[in-house]
Every structure is written in structure tokens, then in C-alpha cells.
Write a protein that holds these residues in place. Sequence first.
Motif, PDB file in Angstrom:
ATOM      1  N   HIS A 100      -4.097   6.045  -7.718  1.00 47.44           N
ATOM      2  CA  HIS A 100      -4.172   4.897  -7.462  1.00 47.44           C
ATOM      3  C   HIS A 100      -5.571   4.791  -6.519  1.00 47.44           C
ATOM      4  CE1 HIS A 100      -2.116   7.036  -3.987  1.00 47.44           C
ATOM      5  NE2 HIS A 100      -2.840   6.362  -3.390  1.00 47.44           N
ATOM      6  N   GLU A 160       0.739  -1.231   0.072  1.00 44.13           N
ATOM      7  CA  GLU A 160       0.091   0.322  -0.015  1.00 44.13           C
ATOM      8  C   GLU A 160       0.943   1.323  -0.116  1.00 44.13           C
ATOM      9  OE1 GLU A 160      -2.617   0.530   3.157  1.00 44.13           O
ATOM     10  OE2 GLU A 160      -3.763  -1.559   2.693  1.00 44.13           O
ATOM     11  N   GLN A 161       1.963   1.260   0.958  1.00 46.16           N
ATOM     12  CA  GLN A 161       2.566   2.590   0.818  1.00 46.16           C
ATOM     13  C   GLN A 161       3.443   2.713  -0.226  1.00 46.16           C
ATOM     14  OE1 GLN A 161       4.563   1.133   4.616  1.00 46.16           O
ATOM     15  NE2 GLN A 161       3.120   2.061   5.914  1.00 46.16           N
ATOM     16  N   SER A 164      -7.094   9.258  -6.429  1.00 45.19           N
ATOM     17  CA  SER A 164      -6.447   8.380  -5.537  1.00 45.19           C
ATOM     18  C   SER A 164      -7.322   8.269  -4.324  1.00 45.19           C
ATOM     19  CB  SER A 164      -4.988   8.806  -5.098  1.00 45.19           C
ATOM     20  OG  SER A 164      -4.301   8.789  -6.236  1.00 45.19           O
ATOM     21  N   GLN A 224       1.256   4.310  -2.781  1.00 48.49           N
ATOM     22  CA  GLN A 224       0.887   5.571  -2.276  1.00 48.49           C
ATOM     23  C   GLN A 224       2.189   6.400  -2.694  1.00 48.49           C
ATOM     24  OE1 GLN A 224      -0.261   4.559   1.624  1.00 48.49           O
ATOM     25  NE2 GLN A 224      -2.401   5.127   1.143  1.00 48.49           N
TER      26      GLN A 224
END
Length: 288
Positions: free
Chosen positions: A141, A131-132, A205, A135
Motif C-alpha cells: 500500500h 490509514e491504520q 508500502s 496498514q
Amino acid sequence: MRILVTGREGQVAQSLAEQAGGHELVFAARPDLDLAIPATIEAVVARVHPDLIVSAAAYTAVDKAESEPDLAMAINGEAPGVLARAGAKIGAPILYLSTDYVFDGSLDRPWREDDPVGPISAYGATKLAGEQAVQASGAPHAILRLAWVYSPFGNNFVKTMLRLAETRDALNVVEDQRGCPSSALDIATAILKIADAWARDGASSGVYHFAGTGETDWAGFARAIFAESARHGGPTAQVTGIPSSDYPTPARRPANSRLDCTRFAETFGYRAPAWQDSLAVVVERLLD
């Protein structure tokens, strides 16, 4: 849209293949795309030149990840960032499929997207790292957290219960972990809702939760599976609920995997059916 989907054999990938609608789906998996080898990821994205990337493939062996954390991290934590950055170069947003395992399970209500994360397993830690990475990539996203996924495809709890009931009259199943059973067929619909919205309005996002509507525990889920199976003359077994302490596993599981899916419903206009209704569809297909 031309949509690049990582993986071919996963539950979500196969469910997407059934529901492509007006989109062109391109599935990429080993050896052409190996999530542990970044160069193959970049080459496939450049060749396919998709309008959207769906990061569906993952290292999903939750218990094995405890003894293979480096491999799990390469596939779940690092590869999504490579995908996202490759997509950013050609203007393709990415949809990353994540998990309830990014949470520690301690809340007494369904998890919301802005609740603090705190994985309690190696698998959960690698998915949070993914996830990070997405991001931080600079690509538009969506992070879509899922839970308790099952389908007519691959390996999952529903298929395991039906298989075990073929040779056993009684089963012990954990009853102190709660969640929202989620059909990959419904997840595929949700993904295509995002694709449709982004094709129409442009990508934006965000983090979203998507899971079946309603909740149960694993023992209750098993009983529902056998009730549906009985309706079709399939295998059944008596289910006895047990605490997690009676069924130790290498990886700890969250006691509460329930997901609040309000944000997804409000943003994309779709909420999953009641989990019992989606289960009925899958069990009928498996026994047909």
C-alpha cells in the motif's frame, strides 16, 4: 495497469479521468460500490480484478462528520480496510488518499510522514482509522496524505471564492491557518507516477505527503484567487483576514496543515508545481 478508482464525481477521480495515460481506469461508485456496505466493495473488486486500487472516494463533509461520526467512520475508517483486504486476495496493492487532518496542527514546521498523528476532529479521526486499516490489511500500500485540495471539479475553496465574489465586494477569510494549496490535477499526476513506478518495479508500502509547493494562509489563498480572476476579467473581492475564532465551525481545523513532500519527490521523482502556478491553470479553466 488496470486501476480501480473508488468514486466518479470527486475532484481526484475526475482529474484522473483526464490523465489516464496508458492505464485502464475503472471508476466505481454507488449504487454498484457503496463504501458503507462492505459486500458491494468485495463484489466490485472481484469483478474488476484490478492491478491497483485507488481509494479516492470518502466522506468529506468535515463539519457534518461531527454529528455523523458512525457513518463517517464506516466510509473513511472501515471501507478502506475492506478494499485493501479484497485487493490482497487478488494481489492488487492499494493507494489510500488521506489528509493533513490526521495531525493536530501544533508544529511550527511542515509535517513529515513520521511525525506523531493526533487528529482534532471526527473527520481526521476517521481518516486516520482508514490509514491504520490499510496498514493492517496485509496488502502492499501507499498512503498519500493531501491538503487543501481544489480543482476545476466538485466543491472546493477556489470555486466558493469565485462564486461569492459574484455577489459580494468584500469577504472575511481566516488568516491563522497555514497550508499548501494542492491542485487535484497535480495529485492525479502524482498518483499515476506511483502507478508507473509500481508497474515497473513492483509495489512497496509507505506513507507519503503530496501537496502544492509553497505555503500560504486561507486569506492569502483567496487574494491569489482573485488576482488570477482579475487577469481573466472574472469576479473579484476585497479580502480581510480574520482569526479562526471569528469564524467558528463544528469541526476544529489544524492551524498548521503544511506538508513536507520530500519523501515523495525522492521516491517517485515528482514534485508539485508552485501552488500559484497550478492555481492559475485552474482559475483559467473555471473562467473559460
